[in-house]
Motif scaffolding. Sequence first.
Motif, PDB file in Angstrom:
ATOM      1  N   TRP A   1      -3.111  -0.208   1.551  1.00 30.64           N
ATOM      2  CA  TRP A   1      -3.098  -1.621   1.171  1.00 30.64           C
ATOM      3  C   TRP A   1      -3.145  -2.470   2.430  1.00 30.64           C
ATOM      4  O   TRP A   1      -2.272  -2.363   3.293  1.00 30.64           O
ATOM      5  CB  TRP A   1      -1.849  -1.963   0.354  1.00 30.64           C
ATOM      6  N   VAL A   2      -4.161  -3.323   2.544  1.00 30.34           N
ATOM      7  CA  VAL A   2      -4.291  -4.259   3.657  1.00 30.34           C
ATOM      8  C   VAL A   2      -3.882  -5.643   3.150  1.00 30.34           C
ATOM      9  O   VAL A   2      -4.470  -6.155   2.190  1.00 30.34           O
ATOM     10  CB  VAL A   2      -5.731  -4.286   4.202  1.00 30.34           C
ATOM     11  N   VAL A   3      -2.892  -6.243   3.796  1.00 30.38           N
ATOM     12  CA  VAL A   3      -2.329  -7.519   3.343  1.00 30.38           C
ATOM     13  C   VAL A   3      -3.083  -8.667   4.007  1.00 30.38           C
ATOM     14  O   VAL A   3      -3.043  -8.811   5.239  1.00 30.38           O
ATOM     15  CB  VAL A   3      -0.833  -7.603   3.682  1.00 30.38           C
ATOM     16  N   PRO A   4      -3.771  -9.499   3.244  1.00 27.78           N
ATOM     17  CA  PRO A   4      -4.542 -10.602   3.835  1.00 27.78           C
ATOM     18  C   PRO A   4      -3.657 -11.582   4.598  1.00 27.78           C
ATOM     19  O   PRO A   4      -2.601 -11.999   4.115  1.00 27.78           O
ATOM     20  CB  PRO A   4      -5.182 -11.276   2.610  1.00 27.78           C
ATOM     21  N   GLY A   5      -4.094 -11.909   5.808  1.00 31.07           N
ATOM     22  CA  GLY A   5      -3.407 -12.914   6.609  1.00 31.07           C
ATOM     23  C   GLY A   5      -2.108 -12.472   7.242  1.00 31.07           C
ATOM     24  O   GLY A   5      -1.400 -13.287   7.853  1.00 31.07           O
ATOM     25  N   ALA A   6      -1.765 -11.199   7.144  1.00 31.46           N
ATOM     26  CA  ALA A   6      -0.475 -10.720   7.641  1.00 31.46           C
ATOM     27  C   ALA A   6      -0.584 -10.169   9.049  1.00 31.46           C
ATOM     28  O   ALA A   6      -1.426  -9.327   9.342  1.00 31.46           O
ATOM     29  CB  ALA A   6       0.079  -9.651   6.716  1.00 31.46           C
ATOM     30  N   HIS A   7       0.293 -10.655   9.919  1.00 34.03           N
ATOM     31  CA  HIS A   7       0.487 -10.061  11.235  1.00 34.03           C
ATOM     32  C   HIS A   7       1.468  -8.891  11.094  1.00 34.03           C
ATOM     33  O   HIS A   7       1.847  -8.521   9.979  1.00 34.03           O
ATOM     34  CB  HIS A   7       1.012 -11.110  12.215  1.00 34.03           C
ATOM     35  N   HIS A   8       1.914  -8.338  12.194  1.00 35.56           N
ATOM     36  CA  HIS A   8       2.779  -7.161  12.198  1.00 35.56           C
ATOM     37  C   HIS A   8       4.075  -7.450  11.435  1.00 35.56           C
ATOM     38  O   HIS A   8       4.869  -8.299  11.828  1.00 35.56           O
ATOM     39  CB  HIS A   8       3.096  -6.796  13.651  1.00 35.56           C
ATOM     40  N   GLY A   9       4.261  -6.761  10.329  1.00 37.18           N
ATOM     41  CA  GLY A   9       5.495  -6.891   9.574  1.00 37.18           C
ATOM     42  C   GLY A   9       5.584  -8.093   8.655  1.00 37.18           C
ATOM     43  O   GLY A   9       6.652  -8.363   8.101  1.00 37.18           O
ATOM     44  N   GLU A  10       4.491  -8.815   8.446  1.00 37.30           N
ATOM     45  CA  GLU A  10       4.540 -10.032   7.628  1.00 37.30           C
ATOM     46  C   GLU A  10       4.166  -9.807   6.167  1.00 37.30           C
ATOM     47  O   GLU A  10       3.789 -10.732   5.465  1.00 37.30           O
ATOM     48  CB  GLU A  10       3.603 -11.093   8.219  1.00 37.30           C
ATOM     49  N   TYR A  11       4.292  -8.614   5.679  1.00 31.82           N
ATOM     50  CA  TYR A  11       3.872  -8.299   4.320  1.00 31.82           C
ATOM     51  C   TYR A  11       4.688  -9.072   3.287  1.00 31.82           C
ATOM     52  O   TYR A  11       4.133  -9.614   2.321  1.00 31.82           O
ATOM     53  CB  TYR A  11       3.988  -6.790   4.076  1.00 31.82           C
ATOM     54  N   ALA A  12       5.994  -9.128   3.493  1.00 28.15           N
ATOM     55  CA  ALA A  12       6.854  -9.861   2.559  1.00 28.15           C
ATOM     56  C   ALA A  12       6.645 -11.362   2.672  1.00 28.15           C
ATOM     57  O   ALA A  12       6.785 -12.097   1.690  1.00 28.15           O
ATOM     58  CB  ALA A  12       8.318  -9.516   2.798  1.00 28.15           C
ATOM     59  N   ALA A  13       6.305 -11.836   3.856  1.00 27.04           N
ATOM     60  CA  ALA A  13       6.082 -13.272   4.045  1.00 27.04           C
ATOM     61  C   ALA A  13       4.778 -13.719   3.398  1.00 27.04           C
ATOM     62  O   ALA A  13       4.686 -14.835   2.884  1.00 27.04           O
ATOM     63  CB  ALA A  13       6.071 -13.602   5.536  1.00 27.04           C
ATOM     64  N   LYS A  14       3.763 -12.879   3.423  1.00 29.81           N
ATOM     65  CA  LYS A  14       2.442 -13.260   2.920  1.00 29.81           C
ATOM     66  C   LYS A  14       2.224 -12.904   1.447  1.00 29.81           C
ATOM     67  O   LYS A  14       1.491 -13.606   0.750  1.00 29.81           O
ATOM     68  CB  LYS A  14       1.359 -12.592   3.763  1.00 29.81           C
ATOM     69  N   ALA A  15       2.820 -11.824   0.989  1.00 28.30           N
ATOM     70  CA  ALA A  15       2.580 -11.391  -0.396  1.00 28.30           C
ATOM     71  C   ALA A  15       3.828 -10.712  -0.960  1.00 28.30           C
ATOM     72  O   ALA A  15       3.814  -9.517  -1.267  1.00 28.30           O
ATOM     73  CB  ALA A  15       1.383 -10.446  -0.456  1.00 28.30           C
ATOM     74  N   PRO A  16       4.930 -11.456  -1.092  1.00 28.47           N
ATOM     75  CA  PRO A  16       6.198 -10.830  -1.474  1.00 28.47           C
ATOM     76  C   PRO A  16       6.167 -10.119  -2.826  1.00 28.47           C
ATOM     77  O   PRO A  16       6.646  -8.988  -2.953  1.00 28.47           O
ATOM     78  CB  PRO A  16       7.197 -11.992  -1.472  1.00 28.47           C
ATOM     79  N   ALA A  17       5.621 -10.769  -3.844  1.00 28.28           N
ATOM     80  CA  ALA A  17       5.614 -10.158  -5.175  1.00 28.28           C
ATOM     81  C   ALA A  17       4.751  -8.902  -5.208  1.00 28.28           C
ATOM     82  O   ALA A  17       5.133  -7.874  -5.779  1.00 28.28           O
ATOM     83  CB  ALA A  17       5.131 -11.169  -6.211  1.00 28.28           C
ATOM     84  N   GLU A  18       3.576  -8.985  -4.572  1.00 32.24           N
ATOM     85  CA  GLU A  18       2.683  -7.825  -4.557  1.00 32.24           C
ATOM     86  C   GLU A  18       3.261  -6.694  -3.721  1.00 32.24           C
ATOM     87  O   GLU A  18       3.118  -5.514  -4.081  1.00 32.24           O
ATOM     88  CB  GLU A  18       1.314  -8.228  -4.024  1.00 32.24           C
TER      89      GLU A  18
END
Length: 300
Positions: free
Chosen positions: A266-283
């Motif tokens: 899974w590649v998180v759009p717009g996410a820098h290192h460790g920003e998965y929860a910041a960019k797409a928390p529900a997903e």
Amino acid sequence: MKTTPRPFRPVRILAFALAGVLALAAFIALRHVRAAHAVLHPARQALKPLGAATLAARTDVALRTRDGLTLRGWYVPSRNRAAVVVMHGFAENRTQMLFEAEALSRAGYGVLLFDSRGHGESDGELVTWGDREREDLRAAVDFVAARADVEPSRLGVLGFSMGGTTAMLGALEDARLKAVAAAGAYPSLVADTRYSYGRWGPLSVLPVLWTMRLSGVDVDAVDPMARLCELKGRPLLLINGDVDAYAPAFLQDALFQAACEPKAYWVVPGAHHGEYAAKAPAEYERRLRAFFDAALLGGP
């Protein structure tokens, strides 16, 4: 009285040029030796304060590694007979992974968070980038496997960055781990060093690797990409941000290609290192839950 100009001496010019090149090379090498020492001995970060409702069911735990270190952490009991060990990244501590821990706890999983060696409140002065951290993960698995609330055949691991690489390494050596999720991980320590310190080629890469080796790090052992198919049917989930400068796409792609099925990426759009929860928390929460449900609970 006239003086006769000295004749042009190309050998002398060449000698000065060579001396300059050698001086520059020595400067670059020394600079990167110091950089290596810094990443082997990072400054400790204090734990972030927790609100009363954050992981409310947690208890303090102490893990003992086989090489004699005490690791401090928290455990949240399982309500579904499964448990996940959660590992933080470099120069951080267990509070870096609170989002992940709470998401898994809400889904009923037992969750063990702890500070890796040389981090947070745990023992140790040397950070080995996944080498000896394998012993930290082994101690964590020993702990959750012995819990009365956990079925030992339902254990997984989730790690971020250095913790993600350690998670893969640990699972390759410990069949008790039935599912591995690695976010922002590096495929090998050599590959990560070449990417991070490769500006001057061997002049900057080799001093870092030599310093690590001389400090006791088994650099060649930190190479999960070379053995990922040895997971032998245990599922792997890779997560990365599409603008992550620390875990670039070409390294993540190589890691995914080296893995055997079952695997997911899974590649998180717009996410820098460790920003998965910041960019797409529900997903992010949904994907973590779905992955571990399918692997550990037999869900869809």
